[in-house]
Design a protein around this motif. Structure first.
Motif, short mmCIF file in Angstrom:
data_model
loop_
_atom_site.label_atom_id
_atom_site.label_comp_id
_atom_site.label_asym_id
_atom_site.label_seq_id
_atom_site.Cartn_x
_atom_site.Cartn_y
_atom_site.Cartn_z
N PHE A 27 0.73 -1.29 0.02
CA PHE A 27 -0.03 -0.13 0.07
C PHE A 27 0.90 1.31 0.10
CE2 PHE A 27 -2.62 -3.37 1.83
CZ PHE A 27 -3.69 -3.18 1.16
N TYR A 31 1.03 4.06 -2.85
CA TYR A 31 0.60 5.49 -2.86
C TYR A 31 1.80 6.18 -2.97
CZ TYR A 31 -3.76 4.54 -0.43
OH TYR A 31 -5.43 4.44 -0.35
N TRP A 43 -8.41 2.37 -6.27
CA TRP A 43 -9.82 2.52 -5.47
C TRP A 43 -10.07 4.14 -5.26
CZ3 TRP A 43 -5.70 -0.56 -4.00
CH2 TRP A 43 -4.94 0.03 -3.02
N ARG A 45 -11.56 7.31 -5.99
CA ARG A 45 -12.72 7.56 -6.71
C ARG A 45 -12.96 9.11 -6.94
NH1 ARG A 45 -14.46 3.71 -3.18
NH2 ARG A 45 -14.80 5.33 -1.72
N GLY A 72 -8.78 2.50 7.03
CA GLY A 72 -8.05 2.29 5.74
C GLY A 72 -8.67 3.67 4.91
N GLY A 74 -7.55 5.96 3.29
CA GLY A 74 -7.14 6.47 1.78
C GLY A 74 -6.62 7.85 1.73
N PHE A 92 -7.70 6.77 9.52
CA PHE A 92 -6.33 6.21 9.43
C PHE A 92 -6.02 5.44 8.31
CE2 PHE A 92 -6.52 1.74 10.79
CZ PHE A 92 -7.91 1.55 11.46
N ASP A 93 -4.70 5.30 7.99
CA ASP A 93 -4.22 4.26 6.99
C ASP A 93 -2.72 3.80 7.50
OD1 ASP A 93 -5.37 4.18 3.90
OD2 ASP A 93 -3.22 3.57 4.39
N ILE A 94 -2.51 2.81 6.96
CA ILE A 94 -1.38 1.96 7.20
C ILE A 94 -0.13 2.66 6.33
CG2 ILE A 94 -1.14 0.21 5.59
CD1 ILE A 94 -0.25 -1.61 7.87
N ALA A 116 -1.87 4.39 11.21
CA ALA A 116 -2.11 3.41 12.27
C ALA A 116 -2.37 1.91 11.29
CB ALA A 116 -3.12 3.75 12.99
N ASP A 117 -2.06 1.01 11.93
CA ASP A 117 -2.23 -0.27 11.52
C ASP A 117 -3.42 -0.82 12.25
OD1 ASP A 117 -2.10 -3.01 10.66
OD2 ASP A 117 -0.25 -2.99 11.27
N LEU A 118 -4.61 -1.30 11.22
CA LEU A 118 -5.71 -1.92 12.02
C LEU A 118 -5.44 -3.21 12.55
CD1 LEU A 118 -8.90 -2.48 11.99
CD2 LEU A 118 -8.51 -3.47 9.68
N ILE A 135 -14.52 0.46 4.77
CA ILE A 135 -14.87 0.49 3.33
C ILE A 135 -13.72 -0.14 2.70
CG2 ILE A 135 -15.67 1.58 1.22
CD1 ILE A 135 -16.96 3.63 2.86
N TYR A 136 -13.76 -1.57 2.01
CA TYR A 136 -12.89 -2.20 1.48
C TYR A 136 -11.68 -2.39 2.01
CZ TYR A 136 -16.34 -0.96 -2.41
OH TYR A 136 -17.34 -0.89 -3.21
N THR A 137 -11.27 -2.31 3.31
CA THR A 137 -9.91 -2.54 3.80
C THR A 137 -9.68 -3.94 4.33
OG1 THR A 137 -10.10 -0.17 5.23
CG2 THR A 137 -8.52 -1.64 5.37
N LEU A 141 -6.96 -7.35 2.29
CA LEU A 141 -5.97 -8.28 3.07
C LEU A 141 -6.13 -9.71 2.94
CD1 LEU A 141 -6.29 -6.41 6.53
CD2 LEU A 141 -4.58 -6.19 4.99
C1 LIG Z 1 -8.71 -0.98 -1.02
S1 LIG Z 1 -8.37 0.37 -0.09
C2 LIG Z 1 -9.73 1.23 0.33
C3 LIG Z 1 -9.64 2.48 0.71
C4 LIG Z 1 -10.93 3.49 0.94
N1 LIG Z 1 -11.42 2.74 2.27
C5 LIG Z 1 -11.95 3.50 -0.20
O1 LIG Z 1 -13.13 3.00 0.00
O2 LIG Z 1 -11.49 4.19 -1.07
C6 LIG Z 1 -7.57 -0.13 1.31
C7 LIG Z 1 -6.83 0.76 2.22
O3 LIG Z 1 -6.49 0.25 3.36
C8 LIG Z 1 -5.12 0.66 3.84
N2 LIG Z 1 -4.77 -0.52 4.81
C9 LIG Z 1 -4.45 -1.76 4.33
N3 LIG Z 1 -4.11 -2.58 5.17
C10 LIG Z 1 -4.39 -1.56 6.34
C11 LIG Z 1 -4.02 -1.95 7.78
N4 LIG Z 1 -3.53 -2.98 8.07
N5 LIG Z 1 -4.31 -0.75 8.68
C12 LIG Z 1 -4.60 0.38 7.83
N6 LIG Z 1 -4.87 0.69 6.70
C13 LIG Z 1 -4.65 -0.36 6.00
C14 LIG Z 1 -4.51 0.77 2.38
O4 LIG Z 1 -3.45 1.46 2.56
C15 LIG Z 1 -5.77 1.53 1.72
O5 LIG Z 1 -5.68 2.87 1.72
#
Ligand SMILES: C[S@@+](CC[C@H](N)C(=O)[O-])C[C@H]1O[C@@H](n2cnc3c(N)ncnc32)[C@H](O)[C@@H]1O
Length: 225
Positions: A27, A31, A43, A45, A72, A74, A92-94, A116-118, A135-137, A141
């Motif tokens: 990720f 970015y 992703w 938009r 997550g 983004g 937050f985002d990783i 931060a890390d989920l 949404i989509y996080t 994984l």
């Molecule tokens: C598919 S994208 C979706 C982004 C946003 N939620 C959207 O719907 O447009 C997944 C996002 O989660 C972040 N991400 C992935 N693993 C993560 C983690 N363990 N902790 C935090 N963020 C994470 C990625 O960097 C990315 O921005």
């Protein structure tokens, strides 16, 4: 030599990271590459998710005096919508580059963007938020990490709080081994699995994708008793 197609670069970055058994490292690479025009963030938009917008229009939540966490996040389009409802919003985002991109895209934001890390969230977030938006996080994984990610999403919802989850739906009958992620879309059982402990699933919708009607998306709402 012509520059490589950014969409191809994006897929390569994901594939190489996953091959190295680094399921979240790609990720930041993606970015960072997007920042200098070498890749695209597929992703991104440039607008909030339509199912989130629709939920807000229907449920009409008032965030005044309340807190929200956007998982997550983004580049921050969903977090901006949530913050505009009055929630004190943490997004937050990783990926540090994603967090910087969100801050750049929304210079007057009311949301706080943090790295931060989920899978290992700050302890002070535990059951601290009135609204959690995912949404989509989790689907980004690998399936082996999804149960822990799912649990961590729910663990940030405070008693009386709401969790909203939006995810792609895995086609019926597809086994785990047959899903060639990323992403790894969620089964109905995986969506129901957010309802742990006293987090109750109160609404589950499955809607066709607007441009690809053979694909479906989940929108699920949960309430912590
Ligand atoms: C598919 S994208 C979706 C982004 C946003 N939620 C959207 O719907 O447009 C997944 C996002 O989660 C972040 N991400 C992935 N693993 C993560 C983690 N363990 N902790 C935090 N963020 C994470 C990625 O960097 C990315 O921005």
């Amino acid at each position: 030599m012509s520059p490589e197609d950014p969409a191809v670069v994006s897929r390569r970055i994901a594939r190489e990271s996953l091959t190295k058994d680094d399921p979240t490292g790609w990720f930041e690479e993606l970015y960072a590459a997007a920042e200098n025009g070498q890749a695209v963030v597929p992703w991104d938009r440039g607008a909030a998710n339509a199912l989130l917008t629709d939920w807000i229009e229907t449920a009409g939540p008032d965030g005044t005096g309340k807190t929200a966490l956007v998982v997550g996040a983004g580049t921050g389009w969903d977090a901006e919508l949530v913050a505009d409802l009055g929630y004190a919003t943490t997004a937050f985002d990783i990926s540090p580059s994603a967090v910087e991109a969100a801050k750049r895209a929304h210079p007057d934001s009311k949301a706080e963007y943090v790295v931060a890390d989920l899978l290992d969230p700050p302890a002070e977030w535990h059951r601290a938020f009135d609204l959690v938006v995912e949404i989509y996080t989790v689907q980004a994984l690998p399936i082996s990490l999804q149960a822990n990610a799912t649990k961590q999403v729910g663990e940030q919802v405070r008693p009386g709080g709401t969790l909203l989850v939006i995810a792609s739906a895995r086609p019926e009958g597809l086994a785990d081994d047959d899903v060639e992620g990323p992403p790894w879309p969620l089964t109905r059982a995986a969506v129901e699995a957010f309802a742990l402990d006293d987090l109750r699933l109160i609404q589950l919708d499955e809607t066709p994708h607007p441009t690809e009607p053979s694909l479906f998306r989940w929108r699920a709402e949960y309430l912590r008793d």
